[in-house]
Motif scaffolding. Structure first.
Motif, short mmCIF file in Angstrom:
data_model
loop_
_atom_site.label_atom_id
_atom_site.label_comp_id
_atom_site.label_asym_id
_atom_site.label_seq_id
_atom_site.Cartn_x
_atom_site.Cartn_y
_atom_site.Cartn_z
N ALA A 115 48.44 34.43 38.73
CA ALA A 115 49.13 35.40 37.88
C ALA A 115 48.82 36.82 38.34
O ALA A 115 49.72 37.67 38.40
CB ALA A 115 48.73 35.21 36.42
N ALA A 116 47.57 37.09 38.68
CA ALA A 116 47.20 38.42 39.17
C ALA A 116 47.86 38.72 40.51
O ALA A 116 48.32 39.84 40.75
CB ALA A 116 45.69 38.53 39.28
N MET A 117 47.91 37.73 41.40
CA MET A 117 48.54 37.93 42.69
C MET A 117 50.05 38.19 42.54
O MET A 117 50.61 39.05 43.21
CB MET A 117 48.31 36.71 43.60
CG MET A 117 48.49 37.02 45.06
SD MET A 117 48.11 35.68 46.21
CE MET A 117 46.80 34.79 45.49
N HIS A 118 50.67 37.46 41.65
CA HIS A 118 52.10 37.67 41.39
C HIS A 118 52.33 39.09 40.85
O HIS A 118 53.24 39.79 41.29
CB HIS A 118 52.61 36.64 40.40
CG HIS A 118 54.06 36.77 40.06
ND1 HIS A 118 55.06 36.50 40.97
CD2 HIS A 118 54.67 37.16 38.93
CE1 HIS A 118 56.23 36.71 40.40
NE2 HIS A 118 56.01 37.12 39.16
N ARG A 119 51.50 39.52 39.91
CA ARG A 119 51.62 40.86 39.36
C ARG A 119 51.40 41.92 40.44
O ARG A 119 52.15 42.89 40.54
CB ARG A 119 50.60 41.06 38.24
CG ARG A 119 50.67 42.45 37.60
CD ARG A 119 49.41 42.83 36.89
NE ARG A 119 48.33 42.88 37.87
CZ ARG A 119 47.07 42.59 37.58
NH1 ARG A 119 46.73 42.21 36.39
NH2 ARG A 119 46.14 42.69 38.51
N ASP A 120 50.38 41.73 41.28
CA ASP A 120 50.10 42.70 42.34
C ASP A 120 51.23 42.77 43.37
O ASP A 120 51.54 43.84 43.88
CB ASP A 120 48.78 42.36 43.03
CG ASP A 120 47.58 42.62 42.13
OD1 ASP A 120 47.74 43.31 41.10
OD2 ASP A 120 46.48 42.13 42.46
N ARG A 121 51.84 41.64 43.66
CA ARG A 121 52.98 41.65 44.59
C ARG A 121 54.18 42.39 44.00
O ARG A 121 54.86 43.14 44.70
CB ARG A 121 53.40 40.22 44.94
CG ARG A 121 52.49 39.55 45.91
CD ARG A 121 53.01 38.17 46.26
NE ARG A 121 52.02 37.44 47.04
CZ ARG A 121 51.80 36.15 46.92
NH1 ARG A 121 52.50 35.43 46.08
NH2 ARG A 121 50.89 35.56 47.66
N GLU A 126 54.06 44.77 41.85
CA GLU A 126 53.75 46.20 41.79
C GLU A 126 53.63 46.82 43.18
O GLU A 126 53.51 48.03 43.30
CB GLU A 126 52.44 46.41 41.02
CG GLU A 126 52.56 46.10 39.55
CD GLU A 126 51.24 46.21 38.82
OE1 GLU A 126 50.21 46.48 39.48
OE2 GLU A 126 51.24 46.03 37.60
N GLY A 127 53.65 45.99 44.23
CA GLY A 127 53.61 46.48 45.60
C GLY A 127 52.25 47.00 46.03
O GLY A 127 52.16 47.89 46.87
N GLN A 128 51.18 46.44 45.49
CA GLN A 128 49.84 46.89 45.86
C GLN A 128 49.47 46.38 47.25
O GLN A 128 49.88 45.29 47.65
CB GLN A 128 48.82 46.42 44.83
CG GLN A 128 49.00 47.10 43.50
CD GLN A 128 47.87 46.79 42.56
OE1 GLN A 128 46.87 46.21 42.93
NE2 GLN A 128 48.04 47.19 41.31
N ARG A 129 48.69 47.18 47.96
CA ARG A 129 48.23 46.80 49.30
C ARG A 129 47.09 45.80 49.22
O ARG A 129 46.35 45.77 48.26
CB ARG A 129 47.76 48.03 50.05
CG ARG A 129 48.89 48.90 50.50
CD ARG A 129 48.38 49.92 51.44
NE ARG A 129 48.73 51.24 50.92
CZ ARG A 129 48.31 52.36 51.39
NH1 ARG A 129 47.47 52.37 52.40
NH2 ARG A 129 48.69 53.50 50.88
N GLY A 130 46.94 45.05 50.29
CA GLY A 130 45.83 44.10 50.39
C GLY A 130 46.07 42.77 49.72
O GLY A 130 45.17 41.95 49.65
#
Length: 118
Positions: free
Chosen positions: A98-104, A106-110
């Motif tokens: 869920a966190a990885m999906h949210r970060d993707r 939002e376009g976060q790096r890393g």
């Protein structure tokens, strides 16, 4: 402490104490990892391992102590351990995905990209 517990032989008391100390130490290390690690993905991993292994040692200590105290085999802790061992990694994977999906989104790096089907 009951008189029966005070009368347990040292051959039972020493392993129980060691298992309790190791289990508490592993759980404490997992808690420190939660505080000290810098990324969410590292933070979610440390308490999961600490909880699983710490819980295993504490449940072994409980099984040994109450089996010696009651003069019968106490195994219902195995059910507790099985539930924790089965649910902790599944929860970790769901929270991390869920966190990885949210970060993707939002376009976060890393953040690792989604695997492409070949």
């Amino acid at each position: 402490m009951t008189p029966e517990a005070a009368a347990l032989p040292w051959i039972v008391v020493v392993p129980v104490c060691l298992l309790l100390l190791i289990g508490a130490g592993l759980t404490l290390v997992g808690a420190f990892g939660l505080l000290r690690l810098n990324s969410f993905y590292a933070r979610v991993h440390a308490p999961t391992l600490g909880t699983s292994y710490g819980m295993g040692c504490i449940l072994l200590a409980s099984m040994l102590f109450f089996s010696a105290l009651g003069t019968r085999l106490v195994i219902h802790e195995i059910a507790i351990g099985a539930f924790v061992i089965l649910t902790t990694p599944v929860t970790l994977m769901l929270v991390a995905r869920a966190a990885m999906h949210r970060d993707r989104l939002e376009g976060q790096r890393g953040v690792p990209q989604a695997a492409r089907p070949d």
